[in-house]
Design a protein around this motif. Structure first.
Motif, PDB file in Angstrom:
ATOM      1  N   SER A  10       0.831  -1.207   0.000  1.00 15.23           N
ATOM      2  CA  SER A  10       0.000   0.000   0.000  1.00 15.23           C
ATOM      3  C   SER A  10       0.862   1.252   0.000  1.00 15.23           C
ATOM      4  O   SER A  10       0.611   2.209  -0.734  1.00 15.23           O
ATOM      5  N   THR A  11       1.914   1.243   0.852  1.00 10.88           N
ATOM      6  CA  THR A  11       2.819   2.392   0.867  1.00 10.88           C
ATOM      7  C   THR A  11       3.357   2.632  -0.528  1.00 10.88           C
ATOM      8  O   THR A  11       3.415   3.759  -1.020  1.00 10.88           O
ATOM      9  N   GLU A  12       3.762   1.533  -1.153  1.00 11.23           N
ATOM     10  CA  GLU A  12       4.372   1.670  -2.463  1.00 11.23           C
ATOM     11  C   GLU A  12       3.386   2.281  -3.455  1.00 11.23           C
ATOM     12  O   GLU A  12       3.737   3.160  -4.247  1.00 11.23           O
ATOM     13  N   LEU A  13       2.161   1.845  -3.348  1.00 14.85           N
ATOM     14  CA  LEU A  13       1.140   2.393  -4.247  1.00 14.85           C
ATOM     15  C   LEU A  13       0.949   3.882  -4.018  1.00 14.85           C
ATOM     16  O   LEU A  13       0.842   4.659  -4.961  1.00 14.85           O
ATOM     17  N   VAL A  14       0.971   4.284  -2.742  1.00 11.33           N
ATOM     18  CA  VAL A  14       0.817   5.701  -2.427  1.00 11.33           C
ATOM     19  C   VAL A  14       1.981   6.490  -3.018  1.00 11.33           C
ATOM     20  O   VAL A  14       1.797   7.538  -3.641  1.00 11.33           O
ATOM     21  N   LEU A  15       3.198   5.959  -2.837  1.00 12.88           N
ATOM     22  CA  LEU A  15       4.364   6.664  -3.348  1.00 12.88           C
ATOM     23  C   LEU A  15       4.286   6.822  -4.859  1.00 12.88           C
ATOM     24  O   LEU A  15       4.534   7.896  -5.413  1.00 12.88           O
ATOM     25  N   VAL A  16       3.972   5.739  -5.534  1.00 12.58           N
ATOM     26  CA  VAL A  16       3.896   5.795  -6.993  1.00 12.58           C
ATOM     27  C   VAL A  16       2.808   6.769  -7.422  1.00 12.58           C
ATOM     28  O   VAL A  16       3.001   7.580  -8.324  1.00 12.58           O
ATOM     29  N   GLY A  17       1.691   6.697  -6.696  1.00 10.90           N
ATOM     30  CA  GLY A  17       0.590   7.613  -7.025  1.00 10.90           C
ATOM     31  C   GLY A  17       1.022   9.061  -6.884  1.00 10.90           C
ATOM     32  O   GLY A  17       0.750   9.906  -7.750  1.00 10.90           O
ATOM     33  N   THR A  18       1.710   9.368  -5.775  1.00 13.04           N
ATOM     34  CA  THR A  18       2.185  10.727  -5.562  1.00 13.04           C
ATOM     35  C   THR A  18       3.075  11.160  -6.715  1.00 13.04           C
ATOM     36  O   THR A  18       2.937  12.262  -7.256  1.00 13.04           O
ATOM     37  N   ALA A  19       4.024  10.291  -7.074  1.00  9.06           N
ATOM     38  CA  ALA A  19       4.965  10.645  -8.126  1.00  9.06           C
ATOM     39  C   ALA A  19       4.242  10.938  -9.431  1.00  9.06           C
ATOM     40  O   ALA A  19       4.529  11.934 -10.104  1.00  9.06           O
ATOM     41  N   ILE A  20       3.297  10.088  -9.766  1.00  8.44           N
ATOM     42  CA  ILE A  20       2.565  10.296 -11.017  1.00  8.44           C
ATOM     43  C   ILE A  20       1.775  11.596 -10.947  1.00  8.44           C
ATOM     44  O   ILE A  20       1.791  12.405 -11.877  1.00  8.44           O
ATOM     45  N   ALA A  21       1.139  11.804  -9.811  1.00 10.98           N
ATOM     46  CA  ALA A  21       0.328  13.014  -9.656  1.00 10.98           C
ATOM     47  C   ALA A  21       1.191  14.249  -9.838  1.00 10.98           C
ATOM     48  O   ALA A  21       0.812  15.216 -10.498  1.00 10.98           O
ATOM     49  N   ILE A  22       2.383  14.211  -9.245  1.00 12.14           N
ATOM     50  CA  ILE A  22       3.258  15.381  -9.337  1.00 12.14           C
ATOM     51  C   ILE A  22       3.692  15.623 -10.769  1.00 12.14           C
ATOM     52  O   ILE A  22       3.696  16.766 -11.257  1.00 12.14           O
ATOM     53  N   ALA A  23       4.037  14.561 -11.478  1.00 10.79           N
ATOM     54  CA  ALA A  23       4.468  14.730 -12.867  1.00 10.79           C
ATOM     55  C   ALA A  23       3.351  15.328 -13.703  1.00 10.79           C
ATOM     56  O   ALA A  23       3.540  16.297 -14.451  1.00 10.79           O
ATOM     57  N   VAL A  24       2.166  14.773 -13.543  1.00 11.37           N
ATOM     58  CA  VAL A  24       1.035  15.261 -14.334  1.00 11.37           C
ATOM     59  C   VAL A  24       0.712  16.699 -13.948  1.00 11.37           C
ATOM     60  O   VAL A  24       0.492  17.555 -14.805  1.00 11.37           O
ATOM     61  N   ALA A  25       0.767  16.971 -12.644  1.00 15.39           N
ATOM     62  CA  ALA A  25       0.470  18.321 -12.179  1.00 15.39           C
ATOM     63  C   ALA A  25       1.448  19.320 -12.769  1.00 15.39           C
ATOM     64  O   ALA A  25       1.062  20.413 -13.196  1.00 15.39           O
ATOM     65  N   GLY A  26       2.710  18.936 -12.794  1.00 15.21           N
ATOM     66  CA  GLY A  26       3.720  19.837 -13.332  1.00 15.21           C
ATOM     67  C   GLY A  26       3.444  20.182 -14.779  1.00 15.21           C
ATOM     68  O   GLY A  26       3.445  21.364 -15.168  1.00 15.21           O
ATOM     69  N   ILE A  27       3.173  19.153 -15.577  1.00 19.48           N
ATOM     70  CA  ILE A  27       2.926  19.397 -16.994  1.00 19.48           C
ATOM     71  C   ILE A  27       1.671  20.237 -17.176  1.00 19.48           C
ATOM     72  O   ILE A  27       1.656  21.214 -17.928  1.00 19.48           O
ATOM     73  N   ALA A  28       0.641  19.867 -16.393  1.00 19.50           N
ATOM     74  CA  ALA A  28      -0.622  20.584 -16.522  1.00 19.50           C
ATOM     75  C   ALA A  28      -0.449  22.043 -16.135  1.00 19.50           C
ATOM     76  O   ALA A  28      -0.916  22.951 -16.837  1.00 19.50           O
ATOM     77  N   PHE A  29       0.293  22.274 -15.046  1.00 18.96           N
ATOM     78  CA  PHE A  29       0.515  23.636 -14.593  1.00 18.96           C
ATOM     79  C   PHE A  29       1.216  24.448 -15.680  1.00 18.96           C
ATOM     80  O   PHE A  29       0.834  25.578 -15.975  1.00 18.96           O
ATOM     81  N   ALA A  30       2.224  23.842 -16.281  1.00 19.06           N
ATOM     82  CA  ALA A  30       2.981  24.559 -17.309  1.00 19.06           C
ATOM     83  C   ALA A  30       2.084  24.884 -18.495  1.00 19.06           C
ATOM     84  O   ALA A  30       2.082  26.015 -19.007  1.00 19.06           O
ATOM     85  N   VAL A  31       1.288  23.901 -18.909  1.00 21.16           N
ATOM     86  CA  VAL A  31       0.428  24.136 -20.061  1.00 21.16           C
ATOM     87  C   VAL A  31      -0.604  25.205 -19.737  1.00 21.16           C
ATOM     88  O   VAL A  31      -0.934  26.056 -20.560  1.00 21.16           O
ATOM     89  N   TRP A  32      -1.072  25.173 -18.475  1.00 20.09           N
ATOM     90  CA  TRP A  32      -2.113  26.133 -18.085  1.00 20.09           C
ATOM     91  C   TRP A  32      -1.551  27.541 -17.975  1.00 20.09           C
ATOM     92  O   TRP A  32      -2.132  28.510 -18.434  1.00 20.09           O
TER      93      TRP A  32
END
Lengths: 735, 97, 527
Positions: free
Chosen positions: A607-629
Motif C-alpha cells: 500500500s505504501t508503495e502504491l501511495v508513493l507511486v501515485g504521488t509521483a505520477i500526480a506530481i508529474a502530471v500536475a507539473g505538466i498541466a501547470f505549465a500548459v495552463w
C-alpha cells in the motif's frame, strides 16, 4: 597485491570467451583518435622555414592560416555560418573512422555482454595488462576490471557514444575542424572506457582526468571566441578542485588500507569500523571528486558554461557519460560508502539540494541548452540521492535512462539549433540561434524532432511507462524506505537525525520532480508550440535535419521510451520481467546495499508503495498541466524585443549570481593576493628587494664607508703613517 | 761626540718629518724626505764608530737609492706639474675613494 | 646488449670518457676558432654549430649504453673509476654511478643535443665561445652527478657555475648582467659554505683514517660526529643545495636567470642544473647527515619550505605577465614536490621525487624550447602579445598543449606519475603536507591553462601575429623525442622506476636505520 579476485584470472569462465579481448575496447577509440588526430595535423600543418628568425615580418597576412579554408575569421561560434564551404579534405575518411571505431567498440561490447550473460558472474573478471607503477608497497598494475557494473557503463558509453558520433557526422560536417573534432571525441571515449574499466583507483583516475581533458578541449573547440575558451578552462579548473578530493581519497586509501586496487579496497573496507573516521574521510573526499565531475553543489557552475561546446558534445559528455562518472564512482566505491553513513547522508543531501537548486534555475533559462544543462545538474542530483542512500541499482538505473532521454533531448536541441542556424545563415541574420524566444512553432517544421523530444520530456518528467518514471520512482521509493530501519536513519548529519534528513531529501526530490515537469514542458512549449518567432525571412528555411542526424534520434527515442524495462518494479510485474538490472548488478553492489538496510532488502508495504507511486505520477502530471495552463507561448516576443527580467525571475535567470559570487569571493582575491602580495610584495619586495638586493646594498654601503678613508691627500697618508709608526714603536717600547 | 751626532740626526729627522707633514708644496716635501734620509745617514756614520764599517757601507747604499729616487721623483713631479699646472698637493687627490 | 657492453669493458672507461669528451670538444672548438679566424663569419658559424652538435651527439650515443650496463640492483658503485689526483691532500678522482645518478647522467647527455638544436639559429654572436661554454658546462654537470670524492664534487659543482654565468651574461637578454651576477653570487654563497663543510669532513676523515681523505664512501662509513656539528655541516650542505634547487625562499635568482638566459641556457638550467641541487640532497646531505636531516625540527622546517614553495610558486606563476617567468615559478613549485618527496622519506615518495626530477627536466625543458621558438619569431615573451595563434601555428599549439598538460600533471603524462607517487608516498609520513601540496594540482591547472588560453586560444586579434610561421622540421624533430618521453613515462614508467628503485629503497632504509626509527630488517633490504 593482496587481491583474492586476482586468483580467478586464469580460471575465470570469461577468460575462455570473447571477453578476453576486452582490452580492445578502449584501444579502438584510441586508434580512431590517432588516425583522426594525424589527419587533423596533416590538414592544418604548414611546416615553417628552416630559419625562423629570418624575415617573418615582411610576410604579413595570408600565409599563416592553419586550416585549409580561408574563412577562419568567422565568428567561431557560428560554426555553420560558412555558406557552403568545401568540406574538409579528409572529411570522407574521418566520417568513416570516427564513428566506425565506435560501432566496432559497441559490437565488441555487445558480444562481451552476451558472453557475460552466458556465464556465472560470481567474481569479477580481472585482466592484467602490464605492470604500471611498481614502487615500494604500491604495486600498481594496469588492470581491466570487468563486472556487471562496468559492463553496464560500457554499454551506455559505447551505445550512446556511437549514436552521438553518427549524429556528429551531420552536425559538424561543414566545420573546418572536422577531423580535430572526431579526434577529441574518440579520445574522450577512450578515456571514458578507461574510467569505467580501470581496475584500480589510479587507473580510474587516469580516465577521470582524461575525460576532463577532452571535455576541456571540446568545450573550447571553437576557441577563437574567448567565452568558449573561458568555459573550457573553467571546466578543467573546477574539475581539478574535485580531483584534489579524489587524490586525497586515494592517499587515505593507500595509507590506511595499503592498496589502491578497486577490489582490494572493497575487500579491506569490510574490516573498517562502521561509521569510522577512515571510511567517512575516504568517502567524503571521493565525493568531493564527484561534485566536481558530476557538477554538484558547490562545484556545479562549470556545467552550464560547458554548453559552449558543440551540441553533440553536450549530449555525450555533459549529459550521458562523463558527468555521470561521479555516480559510477560512488557505486564503484560502495564498499567504502556503505561503511560511512554520515558520508552517505552527505551525498544524498547534496544530491537533493542540487536537484532542487538547479531545477529552480532551469525554470527561468531562455537558452535551450542552458535549460537542459540545469536539468542535467538536477537529474545528476537525483542519481546521487539514489547512490547516496545506498540504492546503487536505482542510481545506476537512473544514470542509464537519463543517458537515453537526456542524450535525446540534447541531440534534439542540436537538431533545432542546426535548423535555426541554417535559417539565420540563409538570411545573414546574427540573432541567437539557441534562445527559445527566437523559436516557437517548430513542430510544423521539424515534426520528427518534435515527437521524439516530447517522448524524452515525458520520460524525464516521470510519466508512467516512460523510462524516467521507473528510475526516478525507484530512487524516491528507496529514500522513503530508508527513513527507518537503516544505518542512515540511525546516523545523523550536522546534528540532524538521519531519518529527518532523509525525509527532507524525499521532499526535495518531490518538489524537484514537480519543477522538472514544469521547466521541461516550458521548454517544449516555447520551442515547438505557439507561433513562430524566428522571423519572416527565416521561416521558409527552417527544416528537419538530415537522416544521419534524425536516425540516432529515433534510436534514442525508442530507448527513452522503453528503457524502463531494464528494471521493472515488482509492483508492475505484469509488464515485464522484474528487476533485471537489480539481478545483474547484485554481485557488485548487493552486499553493500544490504549493509545500509541492515541486512534485509529494503521493503515497503504494497500500500505504501502504491501511495508513493501515485504521488509521483500526480506530481508529474500536475507539473505538466501547470505549465500548459500558465505558460502562453503566444505571448512571448523574440529575444531582441524582450524586456529584462525583474525580481525573482532576474535572480533565477542569472543563476542566483553564484558565478559572480565565486568570482568575487575566490577567483579575484586569489589573483589579487598572488599578484600584489605574494609576487610584487613578498617575492619582488621582501625577498628580492630586502634580502637579496638589500644585502648587495649593504656590501656597497660598507665599501663606501671604507672608501671615505681615502682622502687622496698625501698629507693625510703621511700623518696616518706617522701615527702608525709611533703606535707600533710605542707598543714595543712600553709593553 | 756620538751623543751630539745622534742628537743632530734626530733633530734633522724631526725637521724632515714635520716638513713632510705640514708643507703642501711637492718640491719642499720631496726635499724634506731627502732631509730625513740624510738624517739617517748621519746616524749610520756616527754609529759606525761603535759597530764597525757596515754602517758606512749602508750610507753608500742609501745615497744611491736617494739619487735614483730623486731622479724618478722629480720626473714625476714635473709630469704632474705639466698635467695640472701646480705642485700643490692640496689640489692633487686622484686617489680619493 | 649487456654482453656486448661487457665485451668492450664499457663500464671501465665510460664515465671518464663522458667527462673527457666534452672537454676535448671545447678545445676542438677553440682550435676551430683559431684555424678559421680569417673565414667569413657566416661560414664559421655554420661549421661550429655542426661541430658542437656532433660532439654532443657522440656523447649522447656513448652514454646510452649506461641504460644496460648499470645494474641498478647491485649494492656497490657501478662503472667505478678511482685514480689518484692530488695525493698530498688525499684528493682522488673517484667517479661511479648508481641507478639515480645514471638516470640523471642520461637526462643530461640526451638533453644537451636538443638544447644545441634549440639554439641552432638564435645564437650568432661569438658562437665559438658559446658552444665551448656549453661543452664545459656539460663536464661540470656530469661531473657533479658522478663524483664520489667530495673535493672532486665541489670542483665539478663550481665548473658548472662559470659557463652558465657566462652564457647568461653574454648571450642573455636585456638585464643579463644583473641576472648573471645574481645567479653567480647566490650560488656561490651557498657553495662556499659547502666547501667549508667538505674541508671539515676531510679533516675529520684524516683524523679517523690517519691520512687525508675526501672519499665519499670513507666519510659515509667512518666519520661519526656529534649532533651539533652534524647539524652545522648539514646546514652548510643543505644551503648550497637549497639555493640550487631552488627552495623557497632562495629562489629569486631563478626567474631572473631563466628570463635573461638564452633558450639553451634556460633549458639546461631548468632541466639539469636544478637537479644538481636535489641530487645533492639525495647523494650527500641526507646519507651523510641522516640524524640532522631527520631531526624533527629540521625535517619539519624543510618540508614546510617545500610545501610553501609548491603553493607559493604556483600562485606567483599564475600572475606572471612573462611566459618565461611563469615557467620559472612553476619550476619552484615542481621542485618543491621533489623536496617533499625526498624528506617524506618513503620509497614511494623518493621514487616519485626522482620521477619528478626527470619529468620536470623533460617538460620544462620542452616548455623553454617552445618559448624560445616563438620568441625567435615574434621577439616577445609577454603573454598578452599573443592570442589565438593556434590558428596560425597549429603544430606549435599542439605541442605546447601536450607539454603544458604534462606540466600540469594530467594522467597519461610524466608529470602525473611523479606527483602522484610523491603525494601518495608523502601522505604516509607527512599527511598534512601532502594534502596542502595536492592543492597545487588546482593551481597548476589554473596558471598554465590561463596562459595557454591567452597565448594560443581566444581570437587572433593582433595583426602582427598573423604572419607567424609554424615550426620547421628541425624544431619538430627536436620536440618529438621530448613529447615521446612525456607519453612514455606517463604510460609505462616501469623501466624508469626499476632503474632507481633499489637505490631509492637503499637510501630510505639507510636513513631510517641511521636515525634508529626502524631497524634494518631482511624485508626492507630484500629488493
Amino acid at each position: 597485491m593482496m587481491n583474492p579476485a586476482m586468483t580467478f584470472e586464469g580460471a575465470h569462465p570469461l577468460a575462455a570467451t570473447i571477453a578476453r579481448l576486452v582490452w580492445l575496447l578502449p584501444l579502438l577509440p584510441l586508434l580512431g583518435f590517432l588516425i583522426n588526430g594525424a589527419l587533423a595535423m596533416l590538414g592544418a600543418a604548414k611546416i615553417g622555414p628552416a630559419d625562423p628568425s629570418e624575415g617573418h615580418h615582411s610576410e604579413g597576412h595570408g600565409n599563416g592560416h592553419g586550416g585549409v579554408h580561408g574563412h577562419e575569421h568567422d565568428d567561431a561560434h557560428d560554426h555553420a555560418d560558412h555558406g557552403h564551404p568545401p568540406r574538409h579534405k579528409f572529411a570522407g575518411i574521418v566520417s568513416l573512422v570516427g564513428p566506425g571505431v565506435l560501432v566496432a567498440a559497441f559490437l565488441l561490447a555487445s558480444a562481451i555482454f552476451f558472453a557475460m550473460r552466458g556465464v556465472e558472474m560470481e567474481h569479477p573478471y580481472v585482466l592484467t595488462l602490464f605492470s604500471w607503477m611498481p614502487v615500494g608497497d604500491l604495486n600498481l598494475n594496469a588492470t581491466i576490471l570487468l563486472d556487471p557494473l562496468s559492463m553496464t557503463m560500457v554499454m551506455v558509453v559505447t551505445g550512446v557514444g556511437m549514436l552521438i558520433h553518427i549524429f556528429s557526422v551531420g552536425y559538424m560536417q561543414d566545420d573546418p575542424g572536422y577531423p580535430r573534432y572526431f579526434a577529441y571525441l574518440n579520445l574522450f571515449v577512450f578515456f571514458m572506457l578507461i574510467l569505467v574499466l580501470g581496475g584500480s583507483y589510479p587507473l580510474l583516475f587516469v580516465g577521470w582526468e582524461g575525460v576532463g581533458l577532452c571535455s576541456y578541449l571540446l568545450i573550447g573547440f571553437w576557441f577563437s571566441e574567448k567565452a568558449n575558451a573561458d568555459a573550457g578552462k573553467k571546466a578543467f579548473i573546477v574539475n581539478r578542485i574535485g580531483d584534489f578530493g579524489f587524490l586525497v581519497a586515494m592517499f587515505l586509501m593507500f595509507a590506511n588500507l595499503g592498496t589502491l586496487d578497486i577490489l582490494g579496497v572493497a575487500d579491506k573496507a569490510k574490516d573498517l569500523p562502521m561509521g569510522g573516521a577512515v571510511a567517512t574521510a575516504i568517502a567524503l573526499f571521493l565525493f568531493l571528486g564527484c561534485t566536481g565531475k558530476s557538477a554538484q553543489i558547490p562545484l556545479y557552475t562549470w556545467l552550464p558554461d560547458a554548453m559552449a561546446g558543440p551540441t553533440p558534445v553536450s549530449a555525450l559528455i555533459h549529459a550521458a557519460t562523463m558527468v555521470t562518472a561521479g555516480v559510477y564512482l560512488v557505486a564503484r566505491a560502495s564498499g567504502v560508502f556503505s561503511m560511512a553513513p554520515v558520508a552517505q547522508l552527505t551525498v544524498a543531501a547534496v544530491g537533493a539540494l542540487t536537484a532542487f537548486f538547479a531545477a529552480t534555475i532551469g525554470l527561468k533559462q531562455w537558452d535551450i541548452k542552458k535549460v537542459l544543462a540545469y536539468s542535467t545538474v538536477s537529474q545528476l542530483g537525483y542519481m546521487f540521492v539514489g547512490v547516496g542512500v545506498g540504492a546503487y541499482v536505482a542510481g545506476i538505473f537512473h544514470l542509464a535512462t537519463h543517458a537515453f532521454f537526456k542524450a535525446l533531448l540534447f541531440l534534439g536541441s542540436g537538431s533545432v539549433i542546426y535548423a535555426m542556424h541554417k535559417a539565420y545563415h540563409a538570411t545573414h541574420n546574427h540573432d541567437d540561434a539557441q534562445d527559445m524566444r527566437n523559436m516557437g512553432g517548430l513542430r510544423h517544421h521539424m515534426p520528427i524532432t518534435f515527437c521524439l523530444m516530447w517522448i524524452a520530456t515525458l520520460a524525464i518528467a516521470g510519466i508512467p511507462l516512460f523510462s524516467g518514471f521507473f528510475s526516478k520512482d525507484e530512487i524516491l521509493a528507496a529514500v522513503f524506505a530508508r527513513t527507518h530501519g537503516s544505518t542512515l536513519a540511525e546516523a545523523s548529519l550536522l546534528g540532524i537525525p538521519g531519518s529527518t534528513v532523509l525525509f527532507i531529501v524525499y521532499g526535495l526530490g518531490l518538489v524537484s520532480a514537480l519543477m522538472t515537469a514544469i521547466y521541461m514542458t516550458r521548454m517544449m512549449l516555447y520551442t515547438f508550440h505557439g507561433p513562430n518567432r524566428t522571423g519572416e525571412a527565416e521561416r521558409p528555411h527552417l527544416a528537419e535535419a538530415p537522416w544521419v542526424m534524425t536516425g540516432p534520434l529515433v534510436v534514442l527515442g525508442i530507448l527513452a521510451a522503453f528503457g524502463g524495462w531494464l528494471n521493472v518494479p515488482a509492483l508492475l510485474g505484469a509488464i515485464g520481467p522484474v528487476g533485471g538490472l537489480e539481478h545483474w548488478l547484485e554481485p557488485v553492489v548487493g552486499e553493500n546495499a544490504l549493509r545500509t538496510t541492515l541486512g534485509e532488502a529494503a521493503h515497503l508495504s504494497h500500500s505504501t508503495e502504491l501511495v508513493l507511486v501515485g504521488t509521483a505520477i500526480a506530481i508529474a502530471v500536475a507539473g505538466i498541466a501547470f505549465a500548459v495552463w500558465r505558460l502562453k507561448p503566444a505571448a512571448l516576443v523574440a529575444k531582441k524585443d524582450a524586456p529584462a527580467a525583474e525580481g525573482i525571475a532576474r535572480v533565477l535567470e542569472n543563476k542566483y549570481f553564484v558565478d559572480e559570487g565565486y568570482d568575487a569571493a575566490i577567483v579575484q582575491p586569489t589573483v589579487a593576493v598572488s599578484r600584489n602580495v605574494l609576487w610584487k610584495g613578498f617575492d619582488a619586495g621582501v625577498i628580492d628587494g630586502l634580502f637579496v638586493n638589500g644585502s648587495a646594498l649593504l656590501a656597497r654601503a660598507f665599501g663606501w664607508m671604507g672608501s671615505q678613508l681615502q682622502t687622496g691627500h698625501l698629507g693625510t697618508y703621511a700623518w696616518v703613517l706617522l701615527i702608525g709608526v709611533l703606535t707600533i714603536l710605542g707598543a714595543f717600547t712600553y709593553r | 761626540m756620538l751623543a751630539e751626532a745622534l742628537a743632530l740626526s734626530a733633530v734633522l729627522f724631526a725637521i724632515g718629518v714635520i716638513g713632510v707633514l705640514t708643507r703642501r708644496n711637492a718640491i719642499i716635501i720631496f726635499m724634506c724626505v731627502e732631509l730625513m734620509l740624510n738624517a739617517v745617514n748621519l746616524s749610520f756614520v756616527a754609529l759606525s764608530t761603535l759597530y764597525g764599517a757596515s754602517g758606512q757601507v749602508f750610507v753608500v747604499f742609501t745615497m744611491t737609492v736617494a739619487a735614483a729616487e730623486a731622479a724618478v721623483g722629480l720626473a714625476i713631479i714635473i709630469a704632474i706639474f705639466r698635467h695640472v699646472k701646480t705642485v700643490n698637493l692640496q689640489n692633487i687627490n686622484l686617489l680619493k675613494g | 646488449m649487456t654482453a656486448f657492453l661487457s665485451s668492450i669493458n664499457y663500464n671501465a672507461w665510460i664515465v671518464p670518457a663522458l667527462l673527457l669528451l666534452p672537454a676535448i670538444g671545447a678545445l676542438g672548438i677553440g682550435a676551430h676558432a683559431l684555424l678559421t679566424a680569417k673565414d667569413p663569419a657566416e661560414k664559421r658559424w655554420r661549421e661550429v654549430r655542426i661541430l658542437a652538435f656532433a660532439f654532443f651527439m657522440v656523447e649522447a650515443l656513448l652514454s646510452l649504453g649506461l641504460w644496460w650496463s648499470i645494474d641498478p640492483a647491485a649494492s656497490g658503485w657501478q662503472a667505478l673509476v678511482d685514480l689518484p689526483w692530488i695525493p698530498q691532500w688525499g684528493v682522488r678522482f673517484t667517479v661511479g654511478l648508481d641507478g639515480i645518478a645514471m638516470v640523471l647522467v642520461l637526462l643530461t647527455t640526451l638533453l644537451m643535443p636538443l638544447a644545441v638544436l634549440g639554439s641552432w639559429t638564435s645564437i650568432r654572436t661569438k658562437p665559438h665561445a658559446y658552444y665551448a661554454n656549453l661543452l664545459v658546462l656539460t663536464v661540470g654537470m656530469l661531473g657533479a652527478f658522478v663524483s664520489l670524492d667530495l673535493v672532486l664534487f665541489y670542483v665539478m659543482w663550481e665548473i658548472g657555475l662559470v659557463p652558465m654565468y657566462l652564457i647568461i651574461g653574454i648571450w642573455g637578454g636585456e638585464r643579463r648582467l644583473y641576472a648573471a651576477i645574481k645567479f653567480f653570487v647566490y650560488t656561490m654563497i651557498g657553495s662556499l659554505l659547502m666547501l667549508v663543510a667538505i674541508l671539515y669532513l676531510g679533516s675529520e676523515a684524516s683524523r679517523v683514517g690517519g691520512a687525508p681523505n675526501f672519499s665519499y664512501d670513507f666519510i659515509l662509513n667512518n666519520v661519526r660526529l656529534d649532533p651539533t656539528t652534524t647539524l652545522w655541516l648539514f646546514g652548510a650542505f643543505a644551503l648550497a643545495f637549497a639555493v640550487k634547487v631552488p627552495m623557497f625562499p632562495f629562489h629569486t635568482w631563478l626567474p631572473d636567470a631563466h628570463v635573461e638566459a638564452p633558450t639553451a641556457g634556460s633549458v639546461i638550467l631548468a632541466a639539469i642544473m636544478l637537479k644538481m641541487g636535489t641530487f645533492g640532497f639525495i647523494r650527500f646531505a641526507l646519507p651523510l647527515f641522516p640524524e640532522a636531516a631527520m631531526n624533527p625540527a629540521v625535517r619539519t622546517f624543510v618540508i614546510v619550505l617545500a610545501v610553501v614553495g609548491i603553493v607559493y610558486g604556483a600562485l606567483v606563476a599564475m600572475v606572471q605577465p612573462d611566459f618565461k617567468k611563469l615557467v620559472a615559478y612553476s619550476s619552484v613549485s615542481h621542485l618543491g614536490f621533489v623536496m617533499l618527496g625526498i624528506f617524506a622519506l618513503t620509497t614511494e615518495s623518493m621514487q616519485g621525487a626522482l620521477v619528478v626530477n626527470v619529468a620536470h627536466g623533460i617538460s620544462t625543458g620542452a616548455l623553454f624550447l617552445l618559448v624560445g621558438m616563438i620568441y625567435e619569431r615574434r621577439h616577445t615573451r609577454m603573454i598578452e602579445d599573443y592570442g589565438g595563434i593556434a590558428k596560425v601555428v597549429p603544430i606549435f599549439a599542439t605541442i605546447l598543449t601536450i607539454v603544458s598538460l604534462s606540466s600540469i600533471g594530467v594522467p597519461g603524462t610524466n608529470g602525473f606519475i611523479g606527483e602522484f607517487l610523491v603525494l601518495v608516498g608523502s601522505f604516509k609520513t607527512q599527511p598534512v603536507a601532502a594534502v596542502i601540496a595536492a592543492t597545487a594540482v588546482i593551481f597548476a591547472a589554473a596558471y598554465l591553462l590561463w596562459a595557454l588560453q591567452r597565448i594560443i586560444y581566444n581570437s587572433l586579434s593582433k595583426p602582427e601575429n598573423e604572419g607567424i610561421k609554424d615550426l620547421n622540421w628541425r624544431e619538430i624533430g627536436l620536440l618529438v623525442p621530448l613529447v615521446a618521453a612525456i607519453i612514455w613515462i606517463g604510460v609505462y614508467p616501469k623501466p624508469l622506476l626499476e632503474k632507481t628503485e633499489p637505490a631509492a629503497r637503499r637510501l630510505v632504509t639507510y636513513v631510517e636505520a641511521s636515525v634508529g626509527k626502524t631497524p634494518v630488517t631482511a624485508s626492507n633490504t630484500a629488493r
